[in-house]
Scaffold this motif. Structure first.
Motif, PDB file in Angstrom:
ATOM      1  N   GLN A  64       6.221  -3.371   2.391  1.00 57.65           N
ATOM      2  CA  GLN A  64       6.472  -4.802   2.599  1.00 57.65           C
ATOM      3  C   GLN A  64       7.339  -5.361   1.466  1.00 57.65           C
ATOM      4  OE1 GLN A  64       5.744  -6.726   5.299  1.00 57.65           O
ATOM      5  NE2 GLN A  64       7.063  -8.189   4.267  1.00 57.65           N
ATOM      6  N   TYR A  65       7.060  -4.961   0.227  1.00 57.71           N
ATOM      7  CA  TYR A  65       7.897  -5.385  -0.892  1.00 57.71           C
ATOM      8  C   TYR A  65       9.322  -4.864  -0.708  1.00 57.71           C
ATOM      9  CZ  TYR A  65       4.333  -7.552  -3.797  1.00 57.71           C
ATOM     10  OH  TYR A  65       3.388  -8.406  -4.296  1.00 57.71           O
ATOM     11  N   ARG A  66       9.462  -3.637  -0.229  1.00 55.31           N
ATOM     12  CA  ARG A  66      10.798  -3.078   0.000  1.00 55.31           C
ATOM     13  C   ARG A  66      11.527  -3.846   1.105  1.00 55.31           C
ATOM     14  NH1 ARG A  66       7.767   1.887  -0.774  1.00 55.31           N
ATOM     15  NH2 ARG A  66       8.314   2.673  -2.825  1.00 55.31           N
ATOM     16  N   ARG A  67      10.818  -4.182   2.177  1.00 53.60           N
ATOM     17  CA  ARG A  67      11.439  -4.951   3.272  1.00 53.60           C
ATOM     18  C   ARG A  67      11.859  -6.337   2.796  1.00 53.60           C
ATOM     19  NH1 ARG A  67       6.996  -4.497   7.454  1.00 53.60           N
ATOM     20  NH2 ARG A  67       6.127  -3.027   6.041  1.00 53.60           N
ATOM     21  N   ASP A  68      11.005  -6.981   2.013  1.00 56.79           N
ATOM     22  CA  ASP A  68      11.342  -8.300   1.472  1.00 56.79           C
ATOM     23  C   ASP A  68      12.576  -8.216   0.586  1.00 56.79           C
ATOM     24  OD1 ASP A  68       9.138  -9.295   2.792  1.00 56.79           O
ATOM     25  OD2 ASP A  68       7.888  -9.452   0.992  1.00 56.79           O
TER      26      ASP A  68
END
Length: 80
Positions: A64-68
């Motif tokens: 999720q951090y990578r997608r953000d």
């Protein structure tokens, strides 16, 4: 040295430098971790605690951090 200065003078007004200032996924996690644990953990202990928390973070939350990060980077590039 003059080449570096000339390159910066070219990139700063054009906005090219701004895209590189977007926080990497782990850096954003550290910032969020520090905000959530303000007053509990500080200084060098903050970095050790956040590194441990990142290692223990489930893969889906890391993703999720990578997608953000990717979304923020694309948005910033689109603004240029």
């Amino acid at each position: 040295m003059t080449a570096v200065i000339a390159e910066l003078q070219d990139k700063v007004p054009s906005g090219k430098l701004k895209a590189s200032l977007i926080l990497q996924p782990r850096q954003q996690f550290v910032r969020d971790f520090a905000r959530k644990n303000k007053g509990v953990v500080a200084g060098i202990d903050l970095f050790a605690a956040s590194a441990e928390a990142w290692r223990n973070l489930p893969a889906d939350e890391k993703e999720q951090y990578r997608r953000d990060y990717i979304a923020a980077k694309e948005k910033e590039i689109a603004c240029m």
